[in-house]
Design a protein around this motif. Structure first.
Motif, PDB file in Angstrom:
ATOM      1  N   ARG A 121     -30.975   4.048 -43.908  1.00  0.00           N
ATOM      2  CA  ARG A 121     -30.935   5.093 -44.921  1.00  0.00           C
ATOM      3  C   ARG A 121     -31.335   6.421 -44.299  1.00  0.00           C
ATOM      4  N   ALA A 122     -32.375   6.384 -43.458  1.00  0.00           N
ATOM      5  CA  ALA A 122     -32.810   7.611 -42.786  1.00  0.00           C
ATOM      6  C   ALA A 122     -31.645   8.204 -42.009  1.00  0.00           C
ATOM      7  N   SER A 123     -30.901   7.348 -41.287  1.00  0.00           N
ATOM      8  CA  SER A 123     -29.813   7.863 -40.461  1.00  0.00           C
ATOM      9  C   SER A 123     -28.717   8.462 -41.334  1.00  0.00           C
ATOM     10  N   ILE A 124     -28.520   7.892 -42.505  1.00  0.00           N
ATOM     11  CA  ILE A 124     -27.493   8.435 -43.389  1.00  0.00           C
ATOM     12  C   ILE A 124     -27.919   9.792 -43.946  1.00  0.00           C
ATOM     13  N   VAL A 125     -29.193   9.896 -44.355  1.00  0.00           N
ATOM     14  CA  VAL A 125     -29.685  11.192 -44.820  1.00  0.00           C
ATOM     15  C   VAL A 125     -29.661  12.203 -43.676  1.00  0.00           C
ATOM     16  N   ASP A 126     -29.922  11.718 -42.449  1.00  0.00           N
ATOM     17  CA  ASP A 126     -29.884  12.601 -41.290  1.00  0.00           C
ATOM     18  C   ASP A 126     -28.471  13.059 -40.962  1.00  0.00           C
ATOM     19  N   GLY A 127     -27.525  12.591 -41.724  1.00  0.00           N
ATOM     20  CA  GLY A 127     -26.168  13.116 -41.562  1.00  0.00           C
ATOM     21  C   GLY A 127     -25.242  12.231 -40.766  1.00  0.00           C
ATOM     22  N   ALA A 128     -25.580  10.933 -40.636  1.00  0.00           N
ATOM     23  CA  ALA A 128     -24.787  10.095 -39.744  1.00  0.00           C
ATOM     24  C   ALA A 128     -23.534   9.502 -40.397  1.00  0.00           C
ATOM     25  N   GLY A 129     -23.516   9.274 -41.663  1.00  0.00           N
ATOM     26  CA  GLY A 129     -22.346   8.607 -42.253  1.00  0.00           C
ATOM     27  C   GLY A 129     -22.305   7.146 -41.845  1.00  0.00           C
ATOM     28  N   THR A 130     -21.534   6.350 -42.559  1.00  0.00           N
ATOM     29  CA  THR A 130     -21.576   4.899 -42.349  1.00  0.00           C
ATOM     30  C   THR A 130     -21.202   4.501 -40.925  1.00  0.00           C
TER      31      THR A 130
END
Lengths: 295, 352, 271
Positions: free
Chosen positions: C166-175
């Motif tokens: 989730r952190a990586s997704i909020v950090d802008g990573a996308g799935t």
């Protein structure tokens, strides 16, 4: 806004496509043979001409359950299961894991490793080793040792003792797995519970039966299921050691199936035996699931 | 510039409703704390703001732009997690660089930015370490750093301090407050710890069972709770509660009638009185006497918590700076009418 | 006090004896493999020799069987892992209709008595021309480990904290980027362990190639050892040497994977 929502929906569903290749693979090489097994169990398909067969209805099953050899094979399998899996591996596994849990770390590591080496040994090797170790003429390791104590050589692979011998070999092979499961189960018991029971005055035996065993219930059920299934499907070790003999004395169901199919060429009958093994395994698995749900 | 508005947000998982028609407006540059017990829906609220969850119905506006169906990376939010959520296979520098790399910033800029933030947080010496080599406090600073480097419009913090031990917790709490003062950004902070909420929040929103109970400044929600839940959830030791049945057409404690109008329609009221508002000496004629036996005295450093029981056997707690009494003493204490909070049968507060 | 000590000595004694008993079957294997004698029974030779190993390692039939064993085990391992990763990820990270049912199905196949499937598969393979082919053995071995691989991988993926993804997704990573930069690197230790375990299981499997292969030059080492053992005039010291060569990699890899497995599942992931 609606468009954005829709896009998100589609993207998320795309990931489920990964199931397709796996399902196809499982379908062709796992589920389809299960279907074939059931189908052929109703036929007289033979190794000599697998293109020609006729449907016999339940004749194969009828023949099996009226055959002394098959009944004997079920009996042998049950003995093998109960003594080597349940008593030998599971019960001994709990005891050994419990004893190991009170010993010093490095000692525990060494003993566990030795037991695990047996579990990791390929079954062909294990079968050959045990065949030699129990050999009567010429004397194998055990009989040579017995000789040192002035005891007469014993024919461990004779009709009367062969079943006991494969049971011992199977316990040797499988104990490591149970010890692993129970060791991790025991390490999951909080030390304060053990301390409390000690302060409450429980001796090691009451502790074992009143505290450890009840707390390990889940490990016990898991272990019981897995080793029962392993043992029900066991083939290599016994096949290498005795080939089912002498005189069918170690003719467990898998070996009976193999011999029926590939020595007697009756593939239809062999499939019927296979279906019975599958049904037994499913019944055991379902029993397990029910007992877990009871928790 | 970023305000957050949640309009009629409902969130359901399968058939369980986690958020019920939630409305919330968070001002730009505000430090807003969402406070509630576990399972109250506060983390779900935060996740829907972040875009990690999509609401079943309702809309989320950032600066009056509808972002309800935006992906997280399109929202310009940074998030700090309770378990820090550092990437275990990257060192501290790479952890902090990750959000910038995802935005394709140049390495020079990334380097500059990380050093800047590392200075602020005092984690410069940790940049080469792996997450497993960090203490809890250090890990949380790094997690904070990873949020700070991004210059987000909104910071979302999900119980960031609850895995830390008491001393470091209060230290980082202070730092957070200072960082907020410096950055002048919108912070949304989720916690179950009411003291933390009071300390940090410009405003606090109290959430229970997926419903916002009250929103207000810490003073407002503490002194003028809208209902019994809020009254009980805030304050340590807990507020003292007295349930009164109607007697001779009025409500009385120790023979002294409870003042108030509009009591005609009520058959029962509840009085809440904070431990510091139980007096050992009468202040006014309207204060209500309680005959109590002292059961225990706890020294708190700045004063005492006195645990006592009334003649009806009810246990009460009093905060006092004097303690010239002993366990077993029978004394009279007074409910300070001025600070007493009244609730009706439904538990909603009523005017005196 | 003395009583307690005595109790502990008894525990150590019992466990030591048990461990020694566990080593008994290995005695013949080790002694015979260095023995100039040729004996299925147990005799300690007057001299020891490396000749059995030399003979085995210069025999092209045996070398070929090792090679066949490697190809078949590795090929099957590759198939199981490749087909298990995707479903394991979805099972671990998504919730969807019939998930429990599907997982239950996977679990049932995990405990399936696969030996009983060899007779129908034998017929199926003869019909389709897969009988007596390396690819047939690989396909069947691979499918046998697939259910348990899905299961183990799903459980290991479950251990990777959701908040990290989730952190990586909020950090802008996308799935996709989250999968590449976060999920896969974190799963590598688990993959390594699972690859080793699969290999060891396939390497140790005897009955699949035994039943599905007939040509001598295709037989893997497990079957080769067995037919050597059953042959008319057996050189037991060479059989023992070959068995040791066959067994040691399996045991070493297994013990290694076992230790690493516990680490990978508990300590390695948490930050």
């Amino acid at each position: 806004m609606l468009k954005a929502a829709k896009k998100k929906f589609n993207m998320q569903n795309l990931i489920y496509l990964v199931f397709i290749p796996t399902f196809i693979y499982l379908g062709i090489f796992f589920l389809y043979p299960i279907y074939l097994s059931i189908k052929y169990s109703f036929t007289n398909i033979s190794l000599t001409d697998i293109g020609n067969y006729t449907y016999l209805g339940f004749l194969n099953y009828h023949n099996l359950f009226t055959s002394g050899t098959f009944i004997n094979s079920i009996y042998t399998t049950v003995i093998f299961l109960v003594v080597s899996a349940i008593i030998g591996q599971m019960f001994l596994g709990i005891v050994v894991a419990y004893l190991l849990s009170v010993t010093q770390k490095y000692f525990r590591l060494i003993i566990t490793s030795i037991i695990l080496v047996a579990w990791a040994t390929p079954q062909v090797t294990a079968g050959i080793m045990w065949y030699s170790t129990l050999s009567y003429i010429p004397s194998g390791t055990v009989n040579v040792f017995l000789g040192y104590f002035g005891i007469h050589s014993i024919n461990f692979l004779s009709t009367h003792l062969a079943l006991m011998s494969i049971i011992i070999a199977n316990v040797w092979l499988g104990l490591g797995f149970s010890v692993l499961i129970f060791s991790s189960g025991i390490s999951g018991i909080s030390p304060s519970i053990m301390k409390a029971s000690r302060i409450d005055g429980a001796n090691p035996f009451t502790r074992f039966f009143r505290i450890v065993i009840p707390l390990l219930k889940k490990s016990i059920i898991t272990d019981l299921l897995l080793i029962t299934l392993f043992t029900l499907g066991a083939f290599t070790l016994v096949y290498v050691m005795t080939g089912g003999g002498p005189v069918n004395s170690t003719n467990i169901m898998t070996i009976y199936q193999y011999r029926t199919g590939f020595s007697l060429f009756s593939l239809g009958l062999a499939n019927a035996i296979g279906v019975i093994i599958i049904v037994l395994a499913l019944a055991i698995s379902i029993l397990y699931l029910i007992s877990l749900r009871g928790d | 510039m970023s305000s957050v508005e949640m309009k009629n947000i409902t969130k359901m998982y399968d058939k369980v409703t986690v958020l019920k028609d939630l409305n919330l407006k968070i001002d730009d540059q505000e430090f807003f704390v969402l406070l509630g017990p576990s399972g109250s829906g506060k983390s779900t609220t935060l996740n829907t703001m972040a875009g990690l969850d999509t609401p079943t119905s309702g809309n989320i506006l950032f600066d009056s732009e509808d972002v309800t169906y935006f992906d997280p990376n399109k929202r310009g939010v940074a998030m700090v997690f309770q378990d820090y959520a550092l990437y275990p296979h990257m060192n501290v520098y790479k952890n902090m660089a990750f959000p910038l790399k995802m935005k394709r910033y140049k390495n020079d800029y990334i380097n500059k930015k990380i050093n800047e933030v590392a200075n602020i947080l005092g984690i410069k010496e940790l940049l080469k370490r792996l997450p497993r080599e960090l203490s809890g406090g250090q890990a949380q600073r790094v997690a904070l750093g990873r949020a700070l480097v991004r210059d987000p419009k909104i910071f979302l913090l999900d119980e960031p301090l609850s895995n830390l031990d008491a001393k470091i917790r209060s230290q980082i709490r202070n730092e957070l407050k200072l960082i907020h003062n410096d950055l002048k950004k919108t912070f949304v902070y989720v916690t179950h710890d009411q003291q933390e909420a009071m300390y940090l929040g410009d405003r606090v929103g109290i959430l229970n069972d997926g419903v916002i109970q009250q929103v207000g400044t810490p003073q407002e929600v503490y002194s003028h709770p809208k209902n019994l839940f809020v009254a009980k959830f805030l304050g340590e030791p807990e507020i003292n509660i007295f349930e009164l049945d109607k007697n001779d057409g009025g409500f009385k404690i120790g023979g002294v009638p409870v003042d108030g109008h509009n009591f005609d329609k009520l058959n029962k009221i509840t009085i809440g009185i904070r431990p510091e508002n139980i007096l050992l000496e009468k202040k006014s004629e309207r204060d209500m006497p309680l005959k109590i036996v002292i059961r225990a005295k706890e020294f708190t450093g700045s004063g005492f918590i006195i645990i006592a029981s009334t003649d009806e056997g009810k246990e009460i707690r009093i905060i006092s700076d004097q303690a010239n009494m002993d366990v077993g003493d029978l004394i009279t204490a007074y409910i300070d009418y001025e600070h007493a909070i009244l609730f009706d049968e439904q538990g909603d507060s009523i005017n005196k | 006090m003395i009583k307690i000590k005595l109790r502990f000595i008894v525990v150590y004694l019992i466990l030591t004896l048990l461990a020694l008993a566990f080593l008994i079957p290995f005695i013949w294997l080790v002694v015979e493999s260095f023995s100039p004698l040729n004996n299925i029974g147990f005799t300690i030779p007057s001299t020891f020799t490396l000749a059995p190993f030399e003979h085995v390692l210069t025999n092209s039939t045996f070398i070929r069987s090792i090679y066949m064993g490697l190809i078949q085990s590795l090929g099957a391992t590759f198939l199981s892992i490749i087909f298990a990763v995707g479903p394991a990820y979805v099972f671990s990270r998504k919730s969807f209709k019939f998930k429990t049912t599907l997982l239950l199905g996977v679990l049932l196949l995990t405990g399936f008595p696969v030996f009983s499937l060899l007779v129908p598969t034998f017929i199926f393979f003869i019909d389709t021309g897969l009988y007596n082919t390396v690819i047939g053995v690989i396909l069947f071995l691979g499918v046998l480990n697939l259910p348990i691989d899905i299961w183990i991988m799903k459980n290991s993926f479950d251990q990777i904290p959701k908040s990290i993804e989730r952190a990586s997704i909020v950090d802008g990573a996308g799935t996709l980027k989250s999968l590449i930069y976060i999920f896969i690197p974190l799963s590598l230790p688990i993959m390594a362990v699972l690859i080793i375990l699969n290999f060891v299981i396939n390497w140790g499997n005897f009955y699949v190639p035994f039943i599905l292969l007939s040509s001598s030059h295709l037989l893997p080492i497990s079957v080769r050892i067995y037919s050597f053992f059953g042959a008319f005039s057996v050189r037991y010291n060479e059989l023992a040497a070959l068995s040791i060569i066959y067994t040691i990699p399996a045991v070493v890899l297994y013990i290694f994977a076992q230790k690493y497995m516990i680490k990978a599942l508990s300590g390695g992931i948490k930050g």
